[in-house]
Write an enzyme that holds these catalytic residues in place. Structure first.
Site, short mmCIF file in Angstrom:
data_model
loop_
_atom_site.label_atom_id
_atom_site.label_comp_id
_atom_site.label_asym_id
_atom_site.label_seq_id
_atom_site.Cartn_x
_atom_site.Cartn_y
_atom_site.Cartn_z
N SER A 165 46.87 14.27 -57.43
CA SER A 165 45.52 14.07 -56.90
C SER A 165 44.47 14.11 -58.01
O SER A 165 43.28 13.96 -57.73
CB SER A 165 45.21 15.15 -55.88
OG SER A 165 45.22 16.41 -56.52
N CYS A 166 44.88 14.35 -59.26
CA CYS A 166 43.87 14.58 -60.30
C CYS A 166 43.87 13.54 -61.41
O CYS A 166 42.88 12.82 -61.58
CB CYS A 166 44.07 15.96 -60.90
SG CYS A 166 44.12 17.25 -59.65
N PHE A 167 44.94 13.46 -62.20
CA PHE A 167 44.92 12.58 -63.37
C PHE A 167 44.54 11.13 -63.03
O PHE A 167 43.60 10.59 -63.63
CB PHE A 167 46.27 12.60 -64.10
CG PHE A 167 46.55 13.87 -64.87
CD1 PHE A 167 45.60 14.86 -64.99
CD2 PHE A 167 47.78 14.06 -65.48
CE1 PHE A 167 45.87 16.04 -65.69
CE2 PHE A 167 48.05 15.23 -66.19
CZ PHE A 167 47.10 16.21 -66.29
N ASP A 208 40.86 11.03 -61.84
CA ASP A 208 39.86 11.42 -62.84
C ASP A 208 39.74 10.37 -63.95
O ASP A 208 38.63 10.10 -64.44
CB ASP A 208 40.19 12.80 -63.42
CG ASP A 208 40.05 13.90 -62.35
OD1 ASP A 208 39.52 13.60 -61.26
OD2 ASP A 208 40.46 15.04 -62.62
#
Ligand code: UGA
Length: 421
Positions: free
Chosen positions: A263-265, A268
């Protein structure tokens, strides 16, 4: 201290429960009554190893509510931990942050005591001093950094090891522009024995993005080098062991494979590219980091087609659906492009994951789900997309195996290809 945590998702749940473990009183707030009820019954609303136990242990100082009014009135600090998903153009969707801040502001209007609002949600630089501040000030009629404290305190928690990451962090970053927030957060984190950086709010916000973007860059770099190494018959893992011995470089996040999910890299990196575009900066490195990551899983299918040239009506086994081991999270999982492409080529997919099948089924109800890892081995060929420990215990003999995550045992397959080795 008395702390309220807005948003009982991954970051909120871990943050709140860990603060309770450190001796603080924690009020969770969420719009979802199911999450509130779960917490009040000492059941973690998300899967994270150890969280249920810690929640139960600290039950006496934790409560959850849908009533933001009560939670803000009864606490001194509020951590905003709501989600910041991607818009279709890659930019971030701030709807949840904005509505949380409007709601906080309305309560602050009626609150006489000093209060601090801390943004933990991942937001681009400028958001806290921009939209967040404006929403809080408009709804409260008060002035940030004067009538209430405002700060950014990004999180660096990895799914699967979030409790340890919270309790023993590499660093704590606090961005603020007022002494009250600076002092109170300093006190809150005083027991942590790690480097602490007190800085401005935009710098704190940017540190979060740059950390994730740099780790993503390391992975795509390791994958590009891995692709070169494969063609040259050189072991990429050994290369990075040697490269990582340089203290200026460090060996972490150099595992070549099929790239980063979660859910991040991906989100982002996309958000930073979108921000750069808005600023008329061509973020060439970041765009290539994303491009390498998108291409990498598809390399497994090129390798597969070398051994099974026509995928039409073939049954392809897929081991691993989670974006990494020890989680049930399938967001931006590298298994997704594999399934999509296999179905497009007319193959049938037989998939197994120890934890993530329920979540993946919601995305792809049309594929077959195996009752065990063993039963996937009956397929015409096997792809490995997540490095679950269980996959080291299978009998791969006489199988065609294409490995995206370097499972040692899988090398026993009669045909074995690693994506970068
Ligand atoms: C990541 C960061 O590691 C955390 O520091 C950060 O707080 C978090 O994002 C966030 O922004 O909230 P997480 O997404 O839980 O944490 O997962 P990681 O363990 O970082 O792995 C991300 C992806 O990279 C996985 O798909 C993993 O398989 C892949 N990866 C990781 C590689 O392909 N190679 C590596 O060498 C390392």
């Amino acid at each position: 201290m008395r702390i309220s945590v807005l948003g009982c998702g991954y970051v909120g749940a871990v943050t709140g429960v860990c603060f309770a473990e450190l001796g603080h009183e924690v009020f969770f707030v969420d719009v979802d009554p199911a999450k509130v009820e779960a917490i009040n019954s000492a059941i973690s609303p998300i899967f994270e190893p150890g969280l249920d136990k810690l929640l139960a242990k600290n039950n006496a100082v934790i409560s959850a509510t849908t009533d933001i009014h009560q939670a803000i009135q009864e606490t001194e600090i509020t951590f905003v931990c709501v989600g910041t998903p991607s818009n279709s153009n890659g930019s971030i969707d701030l709807t949840y942050v904005q509505s949380a801040c409007q709601n906080i502001g309305q309560v602050l209007k009626q609150k006489d005591e000093m209060h601090i609002v801390v943004v933990k949600s991942t937001v681009l630089p400028g958001t806290t001093e921009g939209m967040v501040r404006q929403s809080l000030e408009e709804a409260s009629g008060k002035v940030a950094h004067v009538d209430f404290g405002l700060a950014s305190n990004p999180e660096f928690l990895r799914e699967g090891s979030a409790l340890a990451d919270f309790i023993s962090p590499d660093r704590i970053i606090i961005g603020t522009a007022d002494d009250y927030a600076h002092q109170t957060l300093g006190e809150l984190y005083s027991s942590f024995d790690c480097p602490k950086l007190c800085t401005t709010i935009p710098v704190a916000e940017m540190i979060k993005y740059v950390s994730n973007a740099f780790l993503a860059t390391k992975i795509s770099f390791a994958n590009e080098i891995g692709n070169i190494c494969k063609k040259m018959g050189i072991d990429t893992a050994e290369v990075f062991t040697g490269v990582g011995m340089d203290h200026r470089i460090n060996p972490a996040f150099f595992q070549s494979g099929i790239g980063f999910g979660g859910s991040c890299f991906p989100k982002d990196v996309r958000a930073l590219i979108a921000k750069a575009e808005e600023l008329d900066v061509d973020a060439r490195i970041l765009k290539d980091v994303s491009r390498v990551n998108e291409d990498q899983p598809l390399k497994m299918l090129d390798l597969l087609e070398r051994h099974v040239p026509d995928l039409e009506n073939k049954k392809i086994g897929l081991l691993g659906l989670a974006f990494k081991p020890n989680t049930d999270d399938v967001r931006d999982s590298r298994a997704t492009p594999l399934v999509k492409e296999l179905l497009r080529k007319g193959a049938t997919v037989l998939a197994y994951d120890p934890m993530a099948m329920g979540n993946f089924k919601r995305l792809y109800p049309q594929i077959e789900y195996a009752p065990s890892a063993d039963s996937v081995l009956e397929a015409d060929a096997i792809l490995i997309a997540t490095e679950w420990e269980d996959f080291e215990n299978l009998n791969y003999q006489n199988k065609i195996v294409i490995d995206g995550r370097r499972i040692k045992k899988a090398r026993e397959g009669s045909t074995y290809e690693g994506v970068c080795w």
